[in-house]
Design an enzyme around this catalytic site. Structure first.
Site, short mmCIF file in Angstrom:
data_model
loop_
_atom_site.label_atom_id
_atom_site.label_comp_id
_atom_site.label_asym_id
_atom_site.label_seq_id
_atom_site.Cartn_x
_atom_site.Cartn_y
_atom_site.Cartn_z
CD GLU A 1 -2.88 -1.26 2.29
OE1 GLU A 1 -2.35 -1.61 3.36
OE2 GLU A 1 -4.08 -1.02 2.18
CD GLU B 1 -3.27 -5.95 3.78
OE1 GLU B 1 -3.28 -6.75 2.81
OE2 GLU B 1 -2.72 -4.85 3.73
C1 LIG Z 1 -4.39 -0.26 8.38
C2 LIG Z 1 -3.68 -1.56 8.31
C3 LIG Z 1 -3.62 -2.14 6.93
C4 LIG Z 1 -2.45 -2.97 6.75
C5 LIG Z 1 -2.39 -4.19 7.31
C6 LIG Z 1 -1.19 -5.00 7.12
O1 LIG Z 1 -0.21 -4.65 6.50
S1 LIG Z 1 -1.24 -6.48 7.89
C7 LIG Z 1 0.33 -7.24 7.53
C8 LIG Z 1 0.33 -7.77 6.15
N1 LIG Z 1 1.59 -8.43 5.91
C9 LIG Z 1 1.71 -9.76 5.95
O2 LIG Z 1 0.76 -10.48 6.16
C10 LIG Z 1 3.07 -10.30 5.69
C11 LIG Z 1 3.46 -11.24 6.78
N2 LIG Z 1 4.82 -11.71 6.63
C12 LIG Z 1 5.19 -12.65 5.74
O3 LIG Z 1 4.42 -13.11 4.92
C13 LIG Z 1 6.60 -13.14 5.80
O4 LIG Z 1 7.07 -12.89 7.12
C14 LIG Z 1 7.58 -12.51 4.80
C15 LIG Z 1 7.22 -12.96 3.39
C16 LIG Z 1 7.57 -11.01 4.88
C17 LIG Z 1 9.01 -13.01 5.13
O5 LIG Z 1 8.99 -14.40 5.17
P1 LIG Z 1 10.22 -15.21 5.81
O6 LIG Z 1 9.92 -16.65 5.59
O7 LIG Z 1 11.48 -14.65 5.27
O8 LIG Z 1 10.21 -14.87 7.35
P2 LIG Z 1 9.13 -15.25 8.48
O9 LIG Z 1 7.77 -15.35 7.90
O10 LIG Z 1 9.64 -16.38 9.27
O11 LIG Z 1 9.16 -13.91 9.35
C18 LIG Z 1 10.35 -13.51 10.01
C19 LIG Z 1 9.98 -12.81 11.28
O12 LIG Z 1 9.31 -11.60 10.97
C20 LIG Z 1 8.09 -11.52 11.66
N3 LIG Z 1 7.13 -10.80 10.82
C21 LIG Z 1 6.89 -10.99 9.51
N4 LIG Z 1 6.00 -10.10 9.07
C22 LIG Z 1 5.67 -9.32 10.13
C23 LIG Z 1 4.80 -8.24 10.29
N5 LIG Z 1 4.07 -7.75 9.28
N6 LIG Z 1 4.70 -7.70 11.51
C24 LIG Z 1 5.42 -8.18 12.53
N7 LIG Z 1 6.26 -9.22 12.43
C25 LIG Z 1 6.38 -9.78 11.23
C26 LIG Z 1 7.70 -12.96 11.88
O13 LIG Z 1 6.79 -13.09 12.95
C27 LIG Z 1 9.03 -13.61 12.16
O14 LIG Z 1 9.35 -13.35 13.51
P3 LIG Z 1 10.13 -14.44 14.40
O15 LIG Z 1 9.28 -15.66 14.34
O16 LIG Z 1 11.45 -14.61 13.73
O17 LIG Z 1 10.18 -13.79 15.73
#
Ligand SMILES: CCC/C=C/C(=O)SCCNC(=O)CCNC(=O)[C@H](O)C(C)(C)COP(=O)([O-])OP(=O)([O-])OC[C@H]1O[C@@H](n2cnc3c(N)ncnc32)[C@H](O)[C@@H]1OP(=O)([O-])[O-]
Length: 719
Positions: free
Chosen positions: A103, A123
């Site tokens: 975004e 999301e």
């Molecule tokens: C108004 C609001 C509107 C917007 C809403 C949003 O954006 S909602 C968000 C929408 N976004 C998503 O849904 C994306 C969610 N994330 C992912 O899909 C994947 O983490 C990745 C593709 C970014 C990286 O994959 P990878 O296999 O390389 O790594 P991995 O997956 O093992 O993660 C490593 C570490 O990072 C941590 N962590 C990750 N993301 C977040 C976060 N947003 N936050 C905090 N922490 C996060 C994860 O917990 C882990 O911590 P640990 O266990 O080491 O303590």
């Protein structure tokens, strides 16, 4: 945080800094607001590039902040301010731009992406919608149908697809930031009027109503009971039908209903639980961070039935060289054909070359001599598995890890067949093994931490959610399934039908109710186990004694169906009837209803009205109670392990977080009170007797699930 530096003379480079994925925490948002303001007001800065440190653009909003009151500047005005600047702002996307990260990039005037990066609005998988303008900008940029698909599935999109869809302007194989800096300089002075996505009209669609009707139908079918996908459709509809400002207002209203919902909490819990299970520990104190896995380059699979074939495919797809062994020549040939077919279809789906050359086939067990790890996947029979383990011990090189794919057999007993029991672990795959995400890694009392670490790492390599669990009958998943199924059988005795029980469970969110599932997996599987346990007694045909086995209430209903050859789908009849053997469409069976009536009459069982609530409480609370026993016994290290197993292996609806999370949501005191009630009514059902850990947690004031481990530790320290 975000850091501003000036590069190439006149480019303001803003770097997001919040390891590991540069999530948009309050500090990062503040950093972006400050640095953008500074760059815009600096006359030496002609254009701006936004990037993320350590090769990741941005993983989105910081999910860890969702539970707490909002602090720092909100995302929406921050992104608007970027879009409104009169200096070009270009996103340099490396690694990933997801959720709020994409975004943010959509608020920039241009997007350059590295060829290996991906973008998406996931999301919906967290029970939310893209509410920082994503639901309004993406349809304006790429059109309603494509945006609907991406937003309602949360699918990640490759750089190539992002270019094709029009989400990004350029893909690069080179240094993304350098390329983007050059690009930004090249567009200085060009009008930005046509680059502000919020000013675009949505590309016209011929029959808008039909597009939304189909999308709504699809999300209702594929995510039964989940509210976020439905809300996402409504948000995109606002983009297609309202001016941008009103659409944004609608986006915020819809988000408000989701943000505090139980489903969002459950899905966000699942996100962290999925990651927490990789930080495993054993009662001995061995842990993931102090146990080094062995490198595995050559694996072997023994037994090429359905499970063995799937395991061989999963290993080859993970890039391992695999020796696949099946002693029966005809089976071996069939398996070779099947494995090759699965590899080819999988490769086609993923757009890669099939790993056919990684798998070699043999009918001789000697072929596994050089393997670093062997997975035995022969028929679920202890004597047969023991024989295979003895053979493997003679054939394998020293140090080879021996794994058994079993759903319930005693891993420690098998380990005792080998001279090196520390090298033995269970790997409980779920069918089909190359598709299902869950892997239970079962350690016995003698399994070495290194063996567990190696199996866990191998699971990760295969893309599995691997959960380390202790050795007991049924491990975690199947052990909890037993009281769940038992209650379902008892409910039939008391007046329910398979349809009623299944409907209650399917409305709760399970893809399949217990009886449809039993028909699918085959009634004979459980029958064989019950026979081996001495529970099936052909002489006891009527009266109460026929329903008491080994001192506890027992329902012989499943056994009676098996005696009639009603093995489920494969036989064309089981708890339901099917058009023909193998058919998948379950239809209510008048024969079964009649059979139940006669059974109840024969056993003098009164029929009473049973409603959905009772089905849920009896089946789910019995299962949850066993979950607490598993925690008490130290078979699972924490509630996240159990929840991950149920969500990824047993079709528990993800938006309900898993059985232990669900118990917390309905209230532990409530679960305890209902179990006490049911146990009073059914004192001959030990599974309904509340477990002492559950009592302990309630007595400690029902702490949130994140605090359960402290109570569990106290229980263990007192044992
Ligand atoms: C108004 C609001 C509107 C917007 C809403 C949003 O954006 S909602 C968000 C929408 N976004 C998503 O849904 C994306 C969610 N994330 C992912 O899909 C994947 O983490 C990745 C593709 C970014 C990286 O994959 P990878 O296999 O390389 O790594 P991995 O997956 O093992 O993660 C490593 C570490 O990072 C941590 N962590 C990750 N993301 C977040 C976060 N947003 N936050 C905090 N922490 C996060 C994860 O917990 C882990 O911590 P640990 O266990 O080491 O303590």
């Amino acid at each position: 945080m975000a850091q501003l530096t000036r590069v190439s003379g006149s480019v303001g480079l803003i770097t997001l800094q919040n390891p590991p994925v540069n999530a948009l925490s309050a500090a990062v948002r503040q950093g972006i607001v400050d640095t953008v303001k500074k760059a815009v007001s600096d006359p030496l800065v002609k254009c701006v590039v936004i990037c993320g440190q350590n090769g990741v653009f941005c993983g989105g909003a910081d999910i860890r902040e969702f539970g707490a009151p909002m602090t720092g500047p909100p995302l929406v005005p921050m992104i608007h301010a970027i879009e409104a600047t009169n200096k070009p702002v270009v996103a340099a996307i490396e690694g990933a731009a997801l959720g709020g990260g994409l975004e943010l990039a959509l608020g920039c005037h241009y997007r350059i992406i590295h060829s290996k990066a991906r973008v998406g609005l996931p999301e919906v998988t967290l029970g939310l919608l893209p509410a920082a303008g994503g639901s309004q900008r993406l349809p304006r940029l790429i059109g309603v149908p494509a945006a609907l698909e991406l937003i309602t599935t949360g699918r990640h999109v490759s750089a190539a697809e992002a270019l094709k869809l029009g989400i990004v302007d350029q893909v690069t194989d080179d240094n993304t930031v350098d390329t983007t800096v050059k690009f930004a300089l090249s567009v200085v002075g060009r009008s930005l009027e046509s680059r502000r996505i919020s000013t675009f009209p949505c590309p016209p669609v011929s029959d808008l109503d039909a597009v939304f009707d189909v999308a709504m139908q699809r999300v209702r079918q594929s995510a039964r009971g989940a509210i976020a996908p439905v809300t996402c459709v409504q948000a995109v509809r606002a983009a297609a039908t309202l001016p941008y400002t009103q659409g944004m207002k609608r986006e915020q209203e819809l988000m408000a209903t989701l943000f505090t919902s139980g489903q969002a909490r459950a899905l966000q819990y699942c996100f962290f639980a999925q990651r927490a299970v990789s930080r495993w520990s054993m009662p001995s104190g061995a842990r993931w961070d102090t146990s080094k896995p062995r490198p595995i380059s050559k694996a072997a699979v023994i037994g090429l039935g359905t499970m063995g074939r799937g395991i061989a495919v999963a290993l080859a797809q993970a890039g391992l060289s695999v020796v696949a062994v099946e002693t029966q020549e005809k089976q071996l040939m069939d398996a070779k054909q099947a494995v090759s077919g699965m590899l080819e279809r999988g490769a086609k789906r993923r757009g890669v070359a099939p790993a056919l050359g990684l798998v070699s086939y043999s009918h001789n067990i000697q072929a596994v001599a050089e393997a670093d790890l062997v997975i035995e996947a022969v028929f679920e029979d202890m004597d047969l598995k023991k024989k295979v383990f003895q053979q493997l011990s003679a054939v394998c090189k020293p140090g080879t890890l021996l794994c058994t794919n079993t759903s319930s057999l005693d891993v420690d007993h098998l380990a005792s067949q080998t001279p090196s029991p520390e090298l033995v672990v269970g790997m409980h795959f779920f069918a089909p093994a190359h598709v299902m995400k869950l892997l239970e890694v079962v350690y016995g009392p003698r399994s070495s931490p290194q063996a567990v670490a190696t199996a866990m790492q191998l699971g990760k390599k295969m893309g599995k959610v691997s959960v380390a669990v202790g050795n007991c009958r049924g491990f975690v998943g199947n052990r909890m399934l037993k009281p769940y199924m038992e209650q379902a059988f008892f409910l039939l005795e008391e007046g329910a039908t398979p349809e009623l029980v299944d409907q209650a469970l399917e409305e709760f969110g399970f893809a399949m109710g217990v009886f449809r599932m039993s028909d699918l997996s085959g009634l004979d599987v459980g029958w064989r186990v019950r026979k081996a346990d001495g529970l099936v007694d052909p002489d006891a045909t009527s009266g109460r004694s026929a329903r008491i086995r080994q001192g506890r209430r027992y329902s012989p209903l499943g056994d009676l169906l098996c005696e009639q050859g009603r093995f489920g789908q494969k036989a064309g009849r089981g708890w339901y009837q099917y058009d023909k053997p193998g058919s998948r469409v379950a239809k209510p069976d008048p024969w079964l209803h009649n059979f139940l009536e006669q059974y109840r009459a024969r056993h003098g069982l009164g029929v009473r009205h049973i409603d959905h609530q009772e089905v849920l409480e009896r089946c789910l609370y019995a299962l949850i109670n066993e979950g607490f026993r598993i925690l008490e016994d130290g078979i699972a290290a924490g509630p996240e392990d159990i929840d991950a197993i149920y969500v990824f292996g047993y079709g528990w609806p993800r938006y309900r977080g898993g059985p232990m999370f669900y118990a917390g949501m309905v209230g532990l005191a409530n679960v305890l009170e209902r179990l006490e009630h049911f146990h009073q009514v059914h004192p001959d059902v030990p599974y309904l007797q509340p477990c002492s850990l559950l009592r302990r947690l309630v007595a400690s004031g029902s702490p949130p699930i994140q605090k359960w481990r402290e109570v569990i530790r106290k229980v263990h320290s007192q044992l």
